[in-house]
Motif scaffolding. Structure first.
Motif, PDB file in Angstrom:
ATOM      1  N   CYS A 298       0.820  -0.984  -0.031  1.00 28.36           N
ATOM      2  CA  CYS A 298      -0.022   0.004   0.066  1.00 28.36           C
ATOM      3  C   CYS A 298       0.860   1.431   0.000  1.00 28.36           C
ATOM      4  N   ASP A 299       1.538   1.520  -1.027  1.00 30.48           N
ATOM      5  CA  ASP A 299       2.490   2.659  -1.211  1.00 30.48           C
ATOM      6  C   ASP A 299       1.432   3.904  -1.583  1.00 30.48           C
ATOM      7  N   PHE A 300       0.816   4.416  -0.516  1.00 28.76           N
ATOM      8  CA  PHE A 300       0.001   5.710  -0.846  1.00 28.76           C
ATOM      9  C   PHE A 300       0.721   6.758  -0.109  1.00 28.76           C
TER      10      PHE A 300
ATOM     11  N   VAL B 174      -1.663  -6.680   4.108  1.00 24.71           N
ATOM     12  CA  VAL B 174      -1.161  -5.370   3.761  1.00 24.71           C
ATOM     13  C   VAL B 174       0.291  -4.962   4.272  1.00 24.71           C
ATOM     14  N   LYS B 175       0.887  -4.495   3.042  1.00 22.20           N
ATOM     15  CA  LYS B 175       2.287  -4.088   3.464  1.00 22.20           C
ATOM     16  C   LYS B 175       2.306  -2.499   3.608  1.00 22.20           C
ATOM     17  N   ILE B 176       2.647  -1.643   4.728  1.00 26.33           N
ATOM     18  CA  ILE B 176       2.905  -0.513   5.068  1.00 26.33           C
ATOM     19  C   ILE B 176       4.196  -0.115   5.069  1.00 26.33           C
TER      20      ILE B 176
ATOM     21  N   LEU C 266      19.793  -4.498  -0.925  1.00 26.62           N
ATOM     22  CA  LEU C 266      18.635  -3.884  -1.720  1.00 26.62           C
ATOM     23  C   LEU C 266      18.780  -4.278  -2.920  1.00 26.62           C
ATOM     24  N   THR C 267      17.739  -4.611  -3.975  1.00 20.61           N
ATOM     25  CA  THR C 267      17.567  -4.959  -5.243  1.00 20.61           C
ATOM     26  C   THR C 267      18.076  -3.708  -6.057  1.00 20.61           C
ATOM     27  N   SER C 268      18.072  -2.557  -5.515  1.00 22.08           N
ATOM     28  CA  SER C 268      18.644  -1.336  -6.215  1.00 22.08           C
ATOM     29  C   SER C 268      20.064  -1.330  -6.161  1.00 22.08           C
TER      30      SER C 268
ATOM     31  N   THR D 134       8.872 -11.950  -1.443  1.00 17.43           N
ATOM     32  CA  THR D 134       9.619 -11.601  -2.733  1.00 17.43           C
ATOM     33  C   THR D 134       8.605 -10.609  -3.488  1.00 17.43           C
ATOM     34  N   PRO D 135       9.320  -9.260  -3.619  1.00 18.28           N
ATOM     35  CA  PRO D 135       8.553  -8.202  -4.752  1.00 18.28           C
ATOM     36  C   PRO D 135       9.153  -8.655  -5.868  1.00 18.28           C
ATOM     37  N   GLY D 136       9.085  -7.615  -6.686  1.00 18.10           N
ATOM     38  CA  GLY D 136       9.412  -7.801  -8.279  1.00 18.10           C
ATOM     39  C   GLY D 136       8.458  -8.908  -9.020  1.00 18.10           C
ATOM     40  N   VAL D 137       7.132  -8.627  -8.740  1.00 19.84           N
ATOM     41  CA  VAL D 137       6.078  -9.663  -9.274  1.00 19.84           C
ATOM     42  C   VAL D 137       5.283  -8.647 -10.226  1.00 19.84           C
ATOM     43  N   ARG D 138       4.902  -9.390 -11.432  1.00 19.19           N
ATOM     44  CA  ARG D 138       4.179  -8.530 -12.536  1.00 19.19           C
ATOM     45  C   ARG D 138       3.487  -9.750 -13.308  1.00 19.19           C
ATOM     46  N   PHE D 139       2.155  -9.546 -13.613  1.00 22.46           N
ATOM     47  CA  PHE D 139       1.451 -10.305 -14.433  1.00 22.46           C
ATOM     48  C   PHE D 139       2.151 -10.343 -15.978  1.00 22.46           C
TER      49      PHE D 139
ATOM     50  N   ASP E 216       9.553   0.299 -13.143  1.00 26.48           N
ATOM     51  CA  ASP E 216      10.877   0.417 -12.816  1.00 26.48           C
ATOM     52  C   ASP E 216      11.455  -0.928 -12.271  1.00 26.48           C
ATOM     53  N   GLN E 217      10.713  -2.103 -11.970  1.00 26.68           N
ATOM     54  CA  GLN E 217      11.058  -3.176 -11.555  1.00 26.68           C
ATOM     55  C   GLN E 217      11.997  -3.936 -12.896  1.00 26.68           C
ATOM     56  N   LYS E 218      13.180  -4.410 -12.508  1.00 23.11           N
ATOM     57  CA  LYS E 218      14.222  -4.967 -13.584  1.00 23.11           C
ATOM     58  C   LYS E 218      13.881  -6.564 -13.714  1.00 23.11           C
TER      59      LYS E 218
ATOM     60  N   VAL F 104       3.003  -7.313  -3.847  1.00 21.92           N
ATOM     61  CA  VAL F 104       2.606  -6.962  -5.192  1.00 21.92           C
ATOM     62  C   VAL F 104       2.030  -5.492  -4.859  1.00 21.92           C
ATOM     63  N   GLY F 105       2.600  -4.557  -5.503  1.00 23.10           N
ATOM     64  CA  GLY F 105       2.205  -3.140  -5.452  1.00 23.10           C
ATOM     65  C   GLY F 105       1.334  -2.582  -6.672  1.00 23.10           C
ATOM     66  N   ARG F 106       1.797  -1.920  -7.436  1.00 21.81           N
ATOM     67  CA  ARG F 106       1.096  -1.218  -8.623  1.00 21.81           C
ATOM     68  C   ARG F 106       0.461  -2.390  -9.536  1.00 21.81           C
ATOM     69  N   PRO F 107       0.641  -3.517  -9.801  1.00 21.31           N
ATOM     70  CA  PRO F 107      -0.128  -4.130 -10.448  1.00 21.31           C
ATOM     71  C   PRO F 107      -1.760  -4.441  -9.862  1.00 21.31           C
ATOM     72  N   ILE F 108      -1.580  -4.181  -8.717  1.00 13.90           N
ATOM     73  CA  ILE F 108      -3.072  -4.237  -7.938  1.00 13.90           C
ATOM     74  C   ILE F 108      -3.194  -2.734  -7.618  1.00 13.90           C
TER      75      ILE F 108
HETATM   76  O1  C5P Z   1       4.707  -1.515  -7.159  1.00  9.57           O
HETATM   77  P1  C5P Z   1       5.452  -2.669  -6.848  1.00  9.57           P
HETATM   78  O2  C5P Z   1       4.872  -4.049  -7.255  1.00  9.57           O
HETATM   79  O3  C5P Z   1       6.784  -2.627  -7.699  1.00  9.57           O
HETATM   80  O4  C5P Z   1       5.929  -2.582  -5.517  1.00  9.57           O
HETATM   81  C1  C5P Z   1       6.789  -3.572  -4.602  1.00  9.57           C
HETATM   82  C2  C5P Z   1       6.911  -3.208  -3.411  1.00  9.57           C
HETATM   83  O5  C5P Z   1       8.242  -3.933  -2.807  1.00  9.57           O
HETATM   84  C3  C5P Z   1       7.155  -1.625  -3.158  1.00  9.57           C
HETATM   85  O6  C5P Z   1       6.754  -1.396  -1.889  1.00  9.57           O
HETATM   86  C4  C5P Z   1       8.937  -1.695  -2.887  1.00  9.57           C
HETATM   87  O7  C5P Z   1       9.307  -0.663  -2.195  1.00  9.57           O
HETATM   88  C5  C5P Z   1       8.807  -3.044  -2.425  1.00  9.57           C
HETATM   89  N1  C5P Z   1      10.433  -3.638  -2.588  1.00  9.57           N
HETATM   90  C6  C5P Z   1      10.824  -3.601  -3.789  1.00  9.57           C
HETATM   91  N2  C5P Z   1      12.250  -4.487  -4.250  1.00  9.57           N
HETATM   92  C7  C5P Z   1      12.903  -4.738  -2.690  1.00  9.57           C
HETATM   93  C8  C5P Z   1      12.321  -4.494  -1.300  1.00  9.57           C
HETATM   94  C9  C5P Z   1      10.986  -3.816  -1.606  1.00  9.57           C
HETATM   95  O8  C5P Z   1      10.218  -3.637  -4.756  1.00  9.57           O
HETATM   96  N3  C5P Z   1      14.203  -5.347  -3.085  1.00  9.57           N
END
Ligand code: C5P
Length: 232
Positions: free
Chosen positions: A9-11, A31-33, A118-120, A177-182, A189-191, A209-213
């Protein structure tokens, strides 16, 4: 470990978040805050979402001296969250202190997971900025093992690393695990992304899962699609 979909819930504020959650009339997603919502809306947003019957992953990624982290974790634990996290880079001593602070008087506590790298952070930045010369995969696995040795429940990682983390740290060591897309959706911006179905195959325990939802035309349908693909 029961598999579940966690909605990020990235609001920017409380109203947008609650308006979004109001759409879920027949189910209560986990929910993730994160920092943005927590810093703008404060601890009350946690209590309010909890009172609506949602499980909560409070993603604040703590990293400080052990005593400060221990005391801060005790405060988060009193907010009755279900999962929270910290940076494994804070050392095993910091992670052990966090666990101590998080544990309530009755012995219960939220799930505690660690961010590895961090994945960044690229391997290049790790070498040049942080003076860490090992390959990034090895650093991620080493930090996961440190988290396990400190008694933590798991790590945040890419779905692509979930299998390797389980091999090193055991099947019960949780992978979030984040970085999920349909398959038919925007990557944004996820790689390195995977679908919910693929994340399941790769052994993820929880997908974030954030923006896809949140940005979907029909967020409830998008959430249910995620659950159907990931949990089955
Ligand atoms: O919108 P999206 O699905 O990309 O959101 C992914 C969520 O997971 C965001 O809240 C982002 O900050 C978090 N996250 C990530 N990669 C990480 C750690 C956290 O995308 N390595």
């Amino acid at each position: 470990m029961g598999k579940d979909v966690i909605v990020a819930c990235d609001f920017a504020g409380k109203e947008q978040c609650l308006e979004f959650l109001d759409k879920f009339t027949d189910c209560k997603p986990f929910v993730k805050i994160g920092m943005e919502l927590f810093y703008s809306a404060g601890p009350d947003i946690v209590k309010e979402i909890k009172a609506r019957g949602h499980k909560i992953f409070l993603d604040l990624k703590l990293h400080d001296i052990p005593n400060t982290v221990m005391k801060s974790m005790a405060v988060l634990s009193n907010l009755d969250v279900d999962m929270t996290n910290l940076h494994a880079a804070g050392t095993k001593a910091m992670m052990e202190a966090a666990l101590k602070g998080l544990t309530r008087e009755d012995g219960t506590r939220p799930i505690l997971i660690a961010v590895t790298q961090l994945t960044s952070t690229s391997e290049e930045a790790m070498k040049e900025d942080l003076l860490i010369n090992a390959p990034i995969d090895e650093v991620v696995m080493h930090y996961a093992e440190n988290a396990k040795a400190a008694g933590l429940d798991g790590v945040v990682c890419s779905p692509l690393e979930a299998g390797k983390v389980h091999n090193r740290c055991g099947e019960n060591f949780v992978t979030v695990t984040p970085g999920v897309r349909f398959a038919d959706g925007d990557v944004g911006d996820q790689k390195r992304v995977t679908t919910p179905e693929k994340a399941k195959e790769l052994g993820s325990d929880y997908i974030v899962v954030g923006r896809p939802i949140t940005a979907a035309e029909d967020p409830v349908a998008a959430y249910k699609r995620c659950v159907a693909e990931f949990v089955g």
